[in-house]
Write a protein that holds these residues in place. Structure first.
Motif, PDB file in Angstrom:
ATOM      1  N   VAL A 237     -22.660 -48.346 -35.159  1.00 19.79           N
ATOM      2  CA  VAL A 237     -23.485 -47.655 -36.155  1.00 19.79           C
ATOM      3  C   VAL A 237     -24.861 -47.330 -35.577  1.00 19.79           C
ATOM      4  O   VAL A 237     -25.398 -46.235 -35.803  1.00 19.79           O
ATOM      5  CB  VAL A 237     -23.629 -48.511 -37.434  1.00 19.79           C
ATOM      6  CG1 VAL A 237     -24.677 -47.919 -38.366  1.00 19.79           C
ATOM      7  CG2 VAL A 237     -22.292 -48.595 -38.150  1.00 19.79           C
ATOM      8  N   ARG A 241     -26.090 -43.599 -35.199  1.00 23.55           N
ATOM      9  CA  ARG A 241     -27.323 -43.263 -35.911  1.00 23.55           C
ATOM     10  C   ARG A 241     -28.329 -42.621 -34.961  1.00 23.55           C
ATOM     11  O   ARG A 241     -28.984 -41.624 -35.306  1.00 23.55           O
ATOM     12  CB  ARG A 241     -27.897 -44.548 -36.510  1.00 23.55           C
ATOM     13  CG  ARG A 241     -29.139 -44.368 -37.342  1.00 23.55           C
ATOM     14  CD  ARG A 241     -28.750 -43.900 -38.729  1.00 23.55           C
ATOM     15  NE  ARG A 241     -29.483 -42.701 -39.044  1.00 23.55           N
ATOM     16  CZ  ARG A 241     -29.608 -42.188 -40.251  1.00 23.55           C
ATOM     17  NH1 ARG A 241     -29.026 -42.769 -41.263  1.00 23.55           N
ATOM     18  NH2 ARG A 241     -30.288 -41.091 -40.471  1.00 23.55           N
ATOM     19  N   GLN A 242     -28.450 -43.178 -33.764  1.00 19.90           N
ATOM     20  CA  GLN A 242     -29.362 -42.611 -32.772  1.00 19.90           C
ATOM     21  C   GLN A 242     -28.930 -41.200 -32.402  1.00 19.90           C
ATOM     22  O   GLN A 242     -29.763 -40.283 -32.301  1.00 19.90           O
ATOM     23  CB  GLN A 242     -29.394 -43.495 -31.523  1.00 19.90           C
ATOM     24  CG  GLN A 242     -30.383 -43.021 -30.463  1.00 19.90           C
ATOM     25  CD  GLN A 242     -30.413 -43.926 -29.242  1.00 19.90           C
ATOM     26  OE1 GLN A 242     -29.685 -44.925 -29.163  1.00 19.90           O
ATOM     27  NE2 GLN A 242     -31.253 -43.600 -28.277  1.00 19.90           N
ATOM     28  N   TYR A 244     -27.142 -39.126 -34.209  1.00 17.85           N
ATOM     29  CA  TYR A 244     -27.336 -38.222 -35.343  1.00 17.85           C
ATOM     30  C   TYR A 244     -28.809 -37.882 -35.545  1.00 17.85           C
ATOM     31  O   TYR A 244     -29.144 -36.720 -35.831  1.00 17.85           O
ATOM     32  CB  TYR A 244     -26.764 -38.859 -36.612  1.00 17.85           C
ATOM     33  CG  TYR A 244     -26.916 -38.001 -37.846  1.00 17.85           C
ATOM     34  CD1 TYR A 244     -26.397 -36.717 -37.887  1.00 17.85           C
ATOM     35  CD2 TYR A 244     -27.592 -38.476 -38.967  1.00 17.85           C
ATOM     36  CE1 TYR A 244     -26.531 -35.930 -39.015  1.00 17.85           C
ATOM     37  CE2 TYR A 244     -27.728 -37.693 -40.105  1.00 17.85           C
ATOM     38  CZ  TYR A 244     -27.193 -36.411 -40.121  1.00 17.85           C
ATOM     39  OH  TYR A 244     -27.335 -35.631 -41.232  1.00 17.85           O
ATOM     40  N   ASP A 245     -29.681 -38.873 -35.389  1.00 21.18           N
ATOM     41  CA  ASP A 245     -31.112 -38.620 -35.552  1.00 21.18           C
ATOM     42  C   ASP A 245     -31.614 -37.604 -34.532  1.00 21.18           C
ATOM     43  O   ASP A 245     -32.448 -36.746 -34.845  1.00 21.18           O
ATOM     44  CB  ASP A 245     -31.903 -39.926 -35.396  1.00 21.18           C
ATOM     45  CG  ASP A 245     -31.735 -40.844 -36.604  1.00 21.18           C
ATOM     46  OD1 ASP A 245     -31.295 -40.361 -37.659  1.00 21.18           O
ATOM     47  OD2 ASP A 245     -32.040 -42.048 -36.476  1.00 21.18           O
ATOM     48  N   LEU A 257     -20.216 -41.239 -38.690  1.00 20.58           N
ATOM     49  CA  LEU A 257     -21.103 -42.042 -39.534  1.00 20.58           C
ATOM     50  C   LEU A 257     -20.689 -41.940 -41.000  1.00 20.58           C
ATOM     51  O   LEU A 257     -20.615 -42.943 -41.718  1.00 20.58           O
ATOM     52  CB  LEU A 257     -22.551 -41.546 -39.384  1.00 20.58           C
ATOM     53  CG  LEU A 257     -23.471 -42.273 -38.405  1.00 20.58           C
ATOM     54  CD1 LEU A 257     -24.861 -41.647 -38.436  1.00 20.58           C
ATOM     55  CD2 LEU A 257     -23.569 -43.767 -38.715  1.00 20.58           C
ATOM     56  N   SER A 269     -25.201 -44.023 -48.977  1.00 25.94           N
ATOM     57  CA  SER A 269     -25.589 -43.923 -47.568  1.00 25.94           C
ATOM     58  C   SER A 269     -25.142 -42.585 -46.990  1.00 25.94           C
ATOM     59  O   SER A 269     -25.860 -41.964 -46.194  1.00 25.94           O
ATOM     60  CB  SER A 269     -24.974 -45.075 -46.759  1.00 25.94           C
ATOM     61  OG  SER A 269     -25.499 -46.321 -47.175  1.00 25.94           O
ATOM     62  N   LEU A 273     -27.473 -39.383 -45.466  1.00 21.64           N
ATOM     63  CA  LEU A 273     -27.203 -38.671 -44.212  1.00 21.64           C
ATOM     64  C   LEU A 273     -27.132 -37.165 -44.442  1.00 21.64           C
ATOM     65  O   LEU A 273     -27.689 -36.377 -43.670  1.00 21.64           O
ATOM     66  CB  LEU A 273     -25.878 -39.148 -43.610  1.00 21.64           C
ATOM     67  CG  LEU A 273     -25.799 -40.564 -43.064  1.00 21.64           C
ATOM     68  CD1 LEU A 273     -24.381 -40.869 -42.606  1.00 21.64           C
ATOM     69  CD2 LEU A 273     -26.772 -40.744 -41.902  1.00 21.64           C
TER      70      LEU A 273
END
Length: 403
Positions: A237, A241-242, A244-245, A257, A269, A273
């Protein structure tokens, strides 16, 4: 008796030592000849000594002779390639990797402290200088094997290339600071690990690979895959997350995700996103679709209707948007039916089934093979709207589906 045994042991040791010297001497003679067959014979002699007796593996002279035999093979191969003569390219690159492996093993022995605790490696300076000149060919050997889809061999080239920076043999060369190809080699090693589906190989050099900004999004993808293979959900995750950011519209990070959170029923959640993604691109169909599905699953029906209509405005051929709208109306109808007040709710129920009908029929047209979803829904709609002809047709579809 003990004296006899001791004498016999000493004689045996002397005999072994003498035999060892003869084989090393013979190998040196082969090396001086420079003939290809002789060079191979010299290498086989040294490899035989190392395989014959574990004590031989502590003898630097054997490794030094082996190194010289392979070096001469490399020089001969390099000359043939330069003259455009036939030579196996794979063999050429493998000789360079072998030279590194032999030299590093030799250096470990050569750097052992003497009786006074002094470390005076005999071969280090000369071997490091020679291998530094050949270093780029390790990288090219790796990329050559990547092109041939020989990922295990390619990985070993890049591993040798990168690990040289850590080996005492190359003390002072500072490859990590001065070699611009280190980062690229780390990326290709990570890529090879991904192709091999080996998490440890993927993660080995990923920190260095992430310094390559041009391929960073792919490296983050490979790292995520490594954690997935390890079934390390917490690390997965974080990596997703990294990714996607930093790369919100990359096709890899967001869907995984969203699936991760959805599988746990964490729809809020997912909605966070999608809100983040829609700030980047308000018309991104993937974000809109995920938002619509999450809103439906979370029971945010009004929001789901708005998002689904927005999605249809962007792309009117996406089946899921129609299905979600129809499902909202059907879910609301089910809630009314559960109140068990048919007279009071009759008009509202008819309207809900009327509202659901065109969207579910549109879904059927756009996804004709997905009978398991639209057939039961249309059966319920036609039944409640007293649409006999349509009901009979869908009833036949359901019977075939159940059989």
């Amino acid at each position: 008796m003990r004296r006899i045994i001791t004498v016999c042991f000493c004689l045996l040791a002397l005999w072994v030592c003498e035999a060892q010297k003869k084989e090393i001497s013979q190998a040196r003679t082969y090396i001086k000849s420079g003939k290809d067959n002789d060079l191979l014979s010299a290498e086989k002699l040294m490899m035989g000594l190392l395989a014959k007796d574990s004590a031989n593996r502590q003898n630097p002279r054997i490794y030094a002779t082996w190194y010289d035999a392979v070096l001469k093979q490399y020089e001969s191969a390099n000359e043939k390639l330069y003259l455009k003569q036939k030579y196996d390219t794979v063999q050429f690159f493998s000789l360079i990797r072998k030279l590194y492996q032999i030299a590093e093993s030799l250096d470990t022995l050569d750097a052992r402290p003497d009786k006074k605790g002094r470390v005076r490696p005999e071969y280090r300076e000369n071997h490091a200088r020679q291998l530094d000149l050949l270093r780029r060919n390790l990288y090219y050997g790796g990329t050559f094997q990547v092109r041939k889809a020989q990922y295990a061999d390619a990985y070993s080239f890049f591993e040798t290339y990168i690990d040289a920076d850590r080996h005492p043999l190359f003390t002072g060369y500072n490859y990590l600071k001065r070699d611009s190809l280190m980062v690229q080699a780390a990326y290709w090693a990570t890529f090879c690990g991904y192709k091999l589906q080996q998490p440890d190989a993927i993660l080995c050099f990923h920190d260095l690979a992430l310094r390559d900004s041009s391929k960073r999004e792919f490296t983050l993808q490979y790292v995520s895959e490594a954690y997935r293979l390890q079934q390390n959900d917490s690390a997965l995750v974080v990596a997703l997350r990294q990714g996607y950011d930093e790369f919100p519209e990359h096709p890899y990070f967001f869907p995984r995700l969203a699936d991760f959170y959805s599988s746990r029923g964490e729809y809020d959640s997912v909605l966070k996103l999608t809100a983040q993604g829609l700030q980047v691109n308000p018309q991104n169909q993937l974000f809109l679709l995920a938002q619509s599905v999450a809103q439906l699953n979370a029971g945010y029906y009004d929001d789901c209707l708005r998002t689904s209509e927005q999605l249809i405005a962007v792309n009117d051929t996406m089946p899921e948007a129609y299905f979600n709208i129809a499902t909202v109306h059907l879910n609301r109808a089910l809630l009314l039916e559960n109140e068990n007040e048919p007279r009071k709710n009759h008009a509202r129920l008819v309207k809900l089934y009327c509202d659901a009908r065109p969207y579910m029929e549109a879904y059927r047209k756009l996804a004709p093979d997905d009978k398991i979803r639209w057939a039961p829904a249309l059966y319920r709609i036609y039944l409640n709207l007293n649409m006999g002809k349509q009901f009979d047709e869908i009833d036949r579809v359901l019977k075939k589906l159940n059989n």
